[in-house]
Design an enzyme around this catalytic site. Structure first.
Site, PDB file in Angstrom:
ATOM      1  N   HIS A 219      -4.097  -6.723  14.916  1.00  0.00           N
ATOM      2  CA  HIS A 219      -3.086  -7.175  13.961  1.00  0.00           C
ATOM      3  C   HIS A 219      -1.743  -6.552  14.317  1.00  0.00           C
ATOM      4  O   HIS A 219      -1.678  -5.393  14.746  1.00  0.00           O
ATOM      5  CB  HIS A 219      -3.504  -6.785  12.540  1.00  0.00           C
TER       6      HIS A 219
ATOM      7  N   ASP B 169       4.294  -6.127   6.668  1.00  0.00           N
ATOM      8  CA  ASP B 169       2.934  -6.522   7.034  1.00  0.00           C
ATOM      9  C   ASP B 169       2.654  -7.875   6.396  1.00  0.00           C
ATOM     10  O   ASP B 169       2.708  -8.017   5.167  1.00  0.00           O
ATOM     11  CB  ASP B 169       1.918  -5.483   6.549  1.00  0.00           C
TER      12      ASP B 169
ATOM     13  N   CYS C  88       0.113 -13.347  13.106  1.00  0.00           N
ATOM     14  CA  CYS C  88       0.698 -12.059  12.723  1.00  0.00           C
ATOM     15  C   CYS C  88       1.817 -11.645  13.675  1.00  0.00           C
ATOM     16  O   CYS C  88       2.834 -11.079  13.252  1.00  0.00           O
ATOM     17  CB  CYS C  88      -0.380 -10.985  12.667  1.00  0.00           C
TER      18      CYS C  88
END
Length: 568
Positions: A463, A480, A527
């Site tokens: 990620h 995030d 991501c």
């Protein structure tokens, strides 16, 4: 040979929590190996005593075929003619010399331990075109006047559509195909009912339990049941195919949390969109499973969350079901409402066409040749293809884009002065502290104290996130797209900035900032794009306003920016 075959089944020490658990599992593995050896020895002994030819058993291993035989104590004696049955079309097509195993599947539950299946040699050439295509013949087959013991289309002895269901109840599907199994394993599949049932994997055991509890619905012999149209989507009838689909889905994702509540149920998913009869020919072949992009994105997101929980306890150890459902926005509350992303930078049509040309170009030998080399980073076609939809961005693409952001701030004096480190900076800072990165700024010929913002990509194994030292706003930021906790990111950034500036900048009143309304991803692939686009927006001091729906367009813009070495 046995040791090599069971090597993949042995327990590794790093898979266990404690050493005692490792020893316990290791002893259990040795015991299972010993039991399997004894079982194979008994199998060979039985075959030797019954004088069954070993050379023919390679063809029948694991392929037991049901029939309507009522014998429960038949002997393993070869016959010269295959038994005739009105349901012989259910059996597989046989060629000369093909050996089949015939047993009574309908009475399999009443077999005692000493019962054995019947092995018969069939030397007849069955027709490969043997099918039931006439609806009237099908109606007569299941008519009340039939001498069969059931009119239920789901009966194992009658229904071709249920043959796979009945077979899966007793005969496991090994990890490898039956022809690649050892002779002893195939003999077990052909001879022992108890052994085959005990060797079911967890997924197949769940499937067998669900099938055993399945209560079939009565079948009407009306010719209307033999039309080519699909079943009613809103029907409550549970077909065997639908049963297997549900069980397989549960067994595959049983280890994932919240699967039962997250999946969006549609009224069109109540039954399978496939006819129940294999031998009914249809001009239209609808898809068996309707898998939308939303379901695929949801599954990829679930897998990403699971991997993050396993590998990065620092950032995702405090997650619970409520947090995840809020992230998904399916049951509790919708995700933060973001305005539609409006491109503020010029994006020429010719740049877009060039990007699409490279993205749609197939991989070839020249895919290893650099398309562009800048900042000492060569970008190949393989690297550029990570900007395709549903692909993870690699380090080269992210590092190249971060250098473009830094270069743009040097050229355009109206923009804030920013600098972006590469993807290995945070890993070195996390492992070795300031000593591992104290020369990075010097090599880049930048003074961190003079920068308005410093971007640090944060890599969490599977990620990408973005950390920012924002001097102009006096705060340490953490972005995030999965709304995970920052862990030690803020402490590491604060310690680095104090050490790098040698205390010249007072950070005692700086805040740790996380935007609760930041854009969030809804799949397990984007991501990296979220992290890069967040850095690009902060570098221009504009609001971070984009969403998951903008990802395809943003991927094209990133590809064009890399090809032309200019941010669009």
């Amino acid at each position: 040979m046995i040791g090599k075959r069971n090597a993949s089944k042995r327990t590794r020490q790093d898979d266990c929590i404690t050493y005692e658990e490792y020893q316990r599992k290791r002893k259990k593995t040795f015991l299972n190996t010993f039991v399997n050896i004894c079982s194979r020895t008994v199998t060979y002994a039985k075959l030797f005593l019954t004088k069954t030819p070993i050379s023919e058993l390679d063809r029948i291993a694991g392929e037991a075929i049901p029939s309507n035989s009522n014998s429960t104590n038949s002997k393993l004696e070869p016959s010269t003619k295959a038994p005739e049955s009105r349901f012989s079309h259910i059996n597989s097509k046989t060629e000369r010399g093909y050996v089949t195993v015939e047993s009574d599947m309908s009475s399999h539950n009443t077999l005692d331990r000493n019962s054995k299946p019947t092995v018969s040699h069939s030397y007849t050439n069955s027709s490969k075109d043997e099918k039931f295509l006439d609806p009237i013949a099908l109606q007569n087959l299941f008519s009340p006047a039939s001498d069969t013991h059931s009119q239920n289309i789901h009966d194992e002895a009658l229904s071709p559509s249920s043959f796979r269901v009945s077979r899966s109840r007793y005969f496991p599907r090994p990890h490898r195909s039956s022809k690649n199994l050892s002779v002893s394993n195939r003999l077990q599949l052909a001879v022992f009912k108890e052994t085959t049932s005990s060797t079911l994997s967890h997924g197949n055991s769940v499937e067998a339990d669900e099938i055993n509890s399945f209560n079939p619905t009565p079948f009407s012999s009306s010719p209307l049941h033999f039309t080519n149209s699909s079943p009613n989507p809103n029907s409550d009838i549970v077909t065997p195919d639908k049963q297997l689909d549900v069980v397989s889905e549960h067994a595959r994702y049983k280890h994932l949390p919240f699967t039962a509540t997250l999946r969006k149920k549609s009224p069109h998913d109540s039954t399978s969109r496939k006819a129940s009869f294999r031998f009914v020919q249809s001009d239209q072949q609808p898809a068996r499973n309707i898998v939308t992009s939303d379901i695929q994105n949801e599954k990829s997101l679930l897998l990403l969350i699971r991997d993050l929980k396993e590998k990065q306890t620092e950032s995702f150890q405090d997650w619970n079901e409520v947090d995840f459902l809020q992230l998904k926005g399916l049951e509790i509350s919708p995700p933060p409402t973001r305005p539609k992303f409006i491109p503020e930078l010029e994006f020429p049509d010719n740049a877009r066409k060039r990007a699409l040309k490279y993205l749609n170009q197939s991989n070839s030998v020249s895919s290893s040749e650099p398309i562009i080399t800048k900042f000492n980073i060569p970008i190949t076609l393989k690297d550029l293809h990570t900007l395709r939809n549903r692909q993870w961005l690699n380090d080269e693409v992210i590092n190249f884009y971060m250098n473009l952001i830094s270069e743009r701030s040097k050229i355009d004096s109206s923009l804030p002065r920013v600098h972006g480190f590469n993807t290995f900076f945070y890993t070195s800072l996390q492992r070795r502290g300031y000593a591992g990165v104290r020369r990075w700024a010097k090599k880049a010929r930048v003074n961190i104290a003079d920068m308005d913002a410093v971007f640090i990509p944060v890599h969490l194994d599977v990620h990408w996130c973005m950390a920012v030292i924002n001097k102009s706003k006096k705060r340490f930021e953490y972005w995030d797209s999965l709304a995970g906790s920052p862990g030690k990111v803020f402490d590491l950034l604060r310690d680095y900035y104090i050490a790098e500036t040698k205390g010249a900048v007072d950070v005692s009143d700086w805040e740790n900032f996380m935007d609760d309304n930041s854009p969030r991803q809804r799949n397990g692939h984007d991501c990296g794009v979220f992290a890069c686009k967040t850095a690009e927006c902060v570098s221009r001091n504009v609001p971070v306003q984009f969403s998951q729906n903008d990802m395809p367009e943003l991927r094209i813009k990133m590809a064009a920016s890399i090809i032309d070495a200019q941010i669009y």
